[in-house]
Design a protein around this motif. Sequence first.
Motif, PDB file in Angstrom:
ATOM      1  N   SER A 215       0.887  -1.137  -0.092  1.00 11.95           N
ATOM      2  CA  SER A 215       0.001  -0.054  -0.011  1.00 11.95           C
ATOM      3  C   SER A 215       0.842   1.302   0.037  1.00 11.95           C
ATOM      4  O   SER A 215       1.726   1.440   0.772  1.00 11.95           O
ATOM      5  CB  SER A 215      -0.867  -0.021   1.163  1.00 11.95           C
ATOM      6  N   ALA A 216       0.625   2.105  -1.083  1.00  5.91           N
ATOM      7  CA  ALA A 216       1.361   3.404  -1.251  1.00  5.91           C
ATOM      8  C   ALA A 216       0.677   4.383   0.214  1.00  5.91           C
ATOM      9  O   ALA A 216      -0.613   3.948   0.502  1.00  5.91           O
ATOM     10  CB  ALA A 216       0.965   4.112  -2.357  1.00  5.91           C
TER      11      ALA A 216
ATOM     12  N   ASN B  25      -0.838  12.330  -4.581  1.00 10.49           N
ATOM     13  CA  ASN B  25      -0.124  13.151  -3.737  1.00 10.49           C
ATOM     14  C   ASN B  25       1.436  12.580  -3.359  1.00 10.49           C
ATOM     15  O   ASN B  25       1.845  12.896  -2.262  1.00 10.49           O
ATOM     16  CB  ASN B  25      -0.985  13.110  -2.362  1.00 10.49           C
ATOM     17  N   HIS B  26       1.780  11.914  -4.016  1.00  6.49           N
ATOM     18  CA  HIS B  26       3.317  11.461  -3.665  1.00  6.49           C
ATOM     19  C   HIS B  26       4.342  12.489  -3.251  1.00  6.49           C
ATOM     20  O   HIS B  26       5.129  12.291  -2.507  1.00  6.49           O
ATOM     21  CB  HIS B  26       3.830  10.569  -4.855  1.00  6.49           C
ATOM     22  N   TRP B  27       4.364  13.705  -4.035  1.00  6.58           N
ATOM     23  CA  TRP B  27       5.208  14.990  -3.900  1.00  6.58           C
ATOM     24  C   TRP B  27       4.965  15.361  -2.343  1.00  6.58           C
ATOM     25  O   TRP B  27       6.346  15.751  -2.001  1.00  6.58           O
ATOM     26  CB  TRP B  27       4.631  16.054  -4.661  1.00  6.58           C
ATOM     27  N   VAL B  28       4.074  15.101  -1.704  1.00  2.00           N
ATOM     28  CA  VAL B  28       3.746  15.429  -0.170  1.00  2.00           C
ATOM     29  C   VAL B  28       5.170  14.584   0.595  1.00  2.00           C
ATOM     30  O   VAL B  28       5.586  15.073   1.491  1.00  2.00           O
ATOM     31  CB  VAL B  28       2.314  15.185   0.328  1.00  2.00           C
TER      32      VAL B  28
ATOM     33  N   ASP C 109      -2.089  10.917   7.472  1.00  3.93           N
ATOM     34  CA  ASP C 109      -1.223  10.929   6.296  1.00  3.93           C
ATOM     35  C   ASP C 109      -0.617   9.622   6.231  1.00  3.93           C
ATOM     36  O   ASP C 109       0.357   9.547   5.351  1.00  3.93           O
ATOM     37  CB  ASP C 109      -0.521  12.076   5.882  1.00  3.93           C
ATOM     38  N   GLY C 110      -0.590   8.713   7.358  1.00  2.00           N
ATOM     39  CA  GLY C 110       0.359   7.642   7.351  1.00  2.00           C
ATOM     40  C   GLY C 110       1.796   7.871   7.885  1.00  2.00           C
ATOM     41  O   GLY C 110       2.280   6.959   8.153  1.00  2.00           O
TER      42      GLY C 110
ATOM     43  N   VAL D  40      10.803   5.345   2.131  1.00  2.00           N
ATOM     44  CA  VAL D  40       9.621   4.396   2.548  1.00  2.00           C
ATOM     45  C   VAL D  40       8.386   4.629   1.725  1.00  2.00           C
ATOM     46  O   VAL D  40       7.526   3.671   1.630  1.00  2.00           O
ATOM     47  CB  VAL D  40       9.306   4.760   4.197  1.00  2.00           C
ATOM     48  N   SER D  41       8.277   5.711   1.311  1.00  2.00           N
ATOM     49  CA  SER D  41       7.140   6.170   0.445  1.00  2.00           C
ATOM     50  C   SER D  41       7.271   5.764  -1.002  1.00  2.00           C
ATOM     51  O   SER D  41       6.495   5.228  -1.461  1.00  2.00           O
ATOM     52  CB  SER D  41       6.779   7.815   0.523  1.00  2.00           C
ATOM     53  N   PHE D  42       8.542   5.839  -1.326  1.00  2.00           N
ATOM     54  CA  PHE D  42       8.829   5.474  -2.746  1.00  2.00           C
ATOM     55  C   PHE D  42       8.488   3.881  -3.238  1.00  2.00           C
ATOM     56  O   PHE D  42       8.024   3.785  -4.294  1.00  2.00           O
ATOM     57  CB  PHE D  42      10.489   5.853  -3.123  1.00  2.00           C
TER      58      PHE D  42
END
Length: 252
Positions: free
Chosen positions: A131-132, A216-219, A195-196, A203-205
């Motif tokens: 999960s992203a 909203n990956h830029w956040v 927001d996780g 970790v997000s990538f």
Amino acid sequence: MPIREIAIGRPEEATHPDALKAALAEFFSTLIFVFAGEGSGMAFSKLTNDGSTTPAGLVAAALAHAFGLFVAVSVGANISGGHVNPAVTFGAFIGGNITLLRGIMYWIAQLFGSTVACLLLKFATGGLTTSAFSVSSGVSVWNAFVLEIVMTFGLVYTVYATAIDPRSKGNVGIIAPIAIGFIVGANILAGGAFDGASMNPAVSFGPALVSWDWTNHWVYWAGPLIGGGIAGLIYEVIFISHNHVPLASSEF
């Protein structure tokens, strides 16, 4: 001022054995951390029918990430400094404690480690989705942006105080991995429901790439990098002597 300590690095640094070993250590440390953190969320969802969004799931995520980061920082500390996070690396660069070239090597290793961890999880779980990170309903992207800045500031400030500060040797240096793990666990409890609570672009990538969900990956890049950079600048300017001797590369 830290800006005078900022260095690009020499080209030969990219092929120096110590730099390559440090980057490899960052790869393995990030792989260990993401596999444990992301995997715990996947396991909890499977066991509880998507119970990862419940209070119990939030506590489980906080514990898994705290324990996982404690181990990941510990195993990488003597080789690369155990950054395990592009925001930590960026904060160290802004404070003049790592060269740009070595920082880029760390970033590549961290992003690759996160991606490999997510691919391994997807394979080992029979194709379950990694999960992203996403912004919760009722929370705007700007709320999440500020949250990521503040939480990452606290993380990188802790890294500076317990690991990078030359005065942190001895007992304070020993507890650095514990303190770093604790602040991440605490921040997940504080911001995870909104927001996780990533605080870490790597970790997000990995999950975003493997699941191909870039919403909203830029956040999760802008917030942590800004927060980490501010923490590095403030700690270096206010609390570390402007004339301190830069740390050896093995201490970064």
